[in-house]
Scaffold this motif. Structure first.
Motif, PDB file in Angstrom:
ATOM      1  N   UNK A  35       0.901  -1.215  -0.032  1.00 21.35           N
ATOM      2  CA  UNK A  35       0.174  -0.054   0.103  1.00 21.35           C
ATOM      3  C   UNK A  35       0.760   1.253   0.037  1.00 21.35           C
ATOM      4  N   UNK A  36       2.150   1.150   0.147  1.00 18.75           N
ATOM      5  CA  UNK A  36       2.965   2.153   0.226  1.00 18.75           C
ATOM      6  C   UNK A  36       3.306   2.763  -1.195  1.00 18.75           C
ATOM      7  N   UNK A  37       3.534   4.111  -1.356  1.00 19.79           N
ATOM      8  CA  UNK A  37       3.542   4.869  -2.595  1.00 19.79           C
ATOM      9  C   UNK A  37       4.804   4.937  -3.100  1.00 19.79           C
ATOM     10  N   UNK A  38       5.796   4.311  -2.416  1.00 19.19           N
ATOM     11  CA  UNK A  38       7.371   4.597  -2.911  1.00 19.19           C
ATOM     12  C   UNK A  38       7.769   6.169  -2.576  1.00 19.19           C
ATOM     13  N   UNK A  39       7.158   6.734  -1.382  1.00 20.21           N
ATOM     14  CA  UNK A  39       7.614   7.978  -1.014  1.00 20.21           C
ATOM     15  C   UNK A  39       8.288   7.822   0.072  1.00 20.21           C
ATOM     16  N   UNK A  40       8.699   9.122   0.875  1.00 24.25           N
ATOM     17  CA  UNK A  40       9.219   8.964   2.220  1.00 24.25           C
ATOM     18  C   UNK A  40       8.441   8.171   3.294  1.00 24.25           C
ATOM     19  N   UNK A  41       7.163   8.665   3.323  1.00 21.19           N
ATOM     20  CA  UNK A  41       6.234   7.951   4.233  1.00 21.19           C
ATOM     21  C   UNK A  41       5.383   7.037   3.566  1.00 21.19           C
ATOM     22  N   UNK A  42       4.387   6.395   4.369  1.00 21.71           N
ATOM     23  CA  UNK A  42       3.552   5.431   3.814  1.00 21.71           C
ATOM     24  C   UNK A  42       2.661   5.877   2.739  1.00 21.71           C
ATOM     25  N   UNK A  43       2.096   7.277   2.969  1.00 21.85           N
ATOM     26  CA  UNK A  43       1.144   7.714   1.815  1.00 21.85           C
ATOM     27  C   UNK A  43       1.439   8.830   1.202  1.00 21.85           C
ATOM     28  N   UNK A  44       2.889   9.192   1.270  1.00 20.74           N
ATOM     29  CA  UNK A  44       3.339  10.354   0.514  1.00 20.74           C
ATOM     30  C   UNK A  44       4.664  10.941   1.109  1.00 20.74           C
ATOM     31  N   UNK A  45       4.758  12.415   1.045  1.00 22.27           N
ATOM     32  CA  UNK A  45       5.755  13.008   1.374  1.00 22.27           C
ATOM     33  C   UNK A  45       5.763  13.503   2.745  1.00 22.27           C
ATOM     34  N   UNK A  46       4.512  13.390   3.328  1.00 22.63           N
ATOM     35  CA  UNK A  46       4.377  13.730   4.558  1.00 22.63           C
ATOM     36  C   UNK A  46       3.744  12.556   5.728  1.00 22.63           C
ATOM     37  N   UNK A  47       4.306  12.596   7.007  1.00 20.49           N
ATOM     38  CA  UNK A  47       3.745  11.428   7.860  1.00 20.49           C
ATOM     39  C   UNK A  47       2.409  11.594   8.145  1.00 20.49           C
ATOM     40  N   UNK A  48       1.686  10.635   8.129  1.00 21.57           N
ATOM     41  CA  UNK A  48       0.353  10.693   8.487  1.00 21.57           C
ATOM     42  C   UNK A  48       0.041   9.714   9.976  1.00 21.57           C
ATOM     43  N   UNK A  49      -1.103   9.901  10.323  1.00 17.53           N
ATOM     44  CA  UNK A  49      -1.510   9.027  11.681  1.00 17.53           C
ATOM     45  C   UNK A  49      -1.123   7.472  11.431  1.00 17.53           C
ATOM     46  N   UNK A  50      -1.053   7.080  10.274  1.00 20.86           N
ATOM     47  CA  UNK A  50      -0.815   5.413   9.803  1.00 20.86           C
ATOM     48  C   UNK A  50       0.651   5.261  10.352  1.00 20.86           C
ATOM     49  N   UNK A  51       1.425   6.333   9.902  1.00 24.96           N
ATOM     50  CA  UNK A  51       3.207   6.001  10.305  1.00 24.96           C
ATOM     51  C   UNK A  51       3.248   6.024  11.816  1.00 24.96           C
ATOM     52  N   UNK A  52       2.503   7.156  12.486  1.00 30.12           N
ATOM     53  CA  UNK A  52       2.762   7.096  13.769  1.00 30.12           C
ATOM     54  C   UNK A  52       1.951   5.991  14.554  1.00 30.12           C
ATOM     55  N   UNK A  53       0.990   5.282  13.914  1.00 31.58           N
ATOM     56  CA  UNK A  53       0.426   4.099  14.457  1.00 31.58           C
ATOM     57  C   UNK A  53       1.581   2.736  14.567  1.00 31.58           C
ATOM     58  N   UNK A  54       2.198   3.011  13.374  1.00 28.02           N
ATOM     59  CA  UNK A  54       3.100   1.865  13.067  1.00 28.02           C
ATOM     60  C   UNK A  54       4.467   1.957  13.785  1.00 28.02           C
ATOM     61  N   UNK A  55       4.967   3.242  14.017  1.00 27.50           N
ATOM     62  CA  UNK A  55       6.214   3.451  14.578  1.00 27.50           C
ATOM     63  C   UNK A  55       6.423   2.730  15.841  1.00 27.50           C
TER      64      UNK A  55
END
Ligand SMILES: N[C@@H](CCC(=O)N[C@@H](CS)C(=O)NCC(=O)O)C(=O)O
Length: 214
Positions: free
Chosen positions: A150-170
């Motif tokens: 589901x990752x889009x090949x950018x810095x964070x899961x869903x783009x160039x900015x971190x979202x709640x999904x990144x902070x849930x996983x960390x």
């Protein structure tokens, strides 16, 4: 407005998710220490805050809430800057999907069946259940690859900015990688390796580090 209060513990994955979101928003908050694994259980009255006796629970301006995804969403909506959910309906759905995968499949597998079994159980003087770890590794791999897809090949899961999904996983990954099996599996997944490198540079991650990370 009063300071939000997080009822939880610094060792807790889910407490850390809420703290990460508050740190990212630069919101001053207070932690009220609740050790959910205390021999005698949580303090009297905690069931009024969380009937399932988990951590964290949360209160802000008299508004009480439990369930981490709901708390994180409330913080994101109440303290708008910086926004931690994408704008588009599709990406918001993806963020919710990743959070669902993390809650329903990854947390138990990565944290309990692998990290706790490999690291915490021997610390208590007991033997790790090798069959449990081996079996969990298959699920752990599915969790990694399903989110990777589901990752889009950018810095964070869903783009160039971190979202709640990144902070849930960390916080889950922070513990999973401490088990040698977890570390090995992550290093087989380049997108996860570079994601973790990027995430770990964020001050919020440093500010909420688990004692177990040294
Ligand atoms: N669904 C809950 C899960 C919270 C959770 O499982 N927290 C762990 C600590 S990280 C806990 O309280 N565990 C206590 C137990 O399993 O008895 C949420 O989203 O907040």
């Amino acid at each position: 407005m009063t300071k939000p209060v997080v009822f939880g513990a610094n060792y807790s994955v889910y407490t850390r998710i809420v703290r990460l979101v508050l740190e990212e928003k630069n919101v001053p908050y207070r932690i009220e220490e609740i050790d959910i694994f205390e021999k005698d259980g949580p303090p009297d009255g905690y069931a009024d805050r969380h009937p399932f006796l988990r951590i964290p629970a949360f209160e802000h301006d008299g508004f009480r809430l439990y369930e981490t995804a709901a708390i994180a969403g409330y913080i994101d909506n109440t303290f708008p800057e910086p926004p931690l959910m994408p704008e588009s309906a599709e990406k918001r759905a993806r963020a919710d999907q990743i959070i669902g995968i993390l809650d329903n499949y990854a947390y138990r597998t990565w944290v309990w069946d692998i990290f706790v079994e490999r690291i915490r159980v021997p610390e208590r003087g007991e033997n790790s259940d090798e069959a449990k770890i081996t079996e969990a590794l298959l699920r752990a791999e599915t969790c990694l690859s399903s989110i990777e897809n589901l990752m889009g090949g950018e810095k964070y899961f869903l783009g160039s900015e971190a979202t709640l999904a990144d902070f849930h996983a960390a916080p889950m990954i922070a513990l999973f990688r401490l088990a040698p099996e977890g570390d090995r599996l992550l290093s087989d997944h380049m997108p996860w390796t570079s994601w973790w490198e990027t995430m770990s540079e964020r001050p919020s991650i440093a500010a909420t580090r688990f004692a177990a990370e040294g």
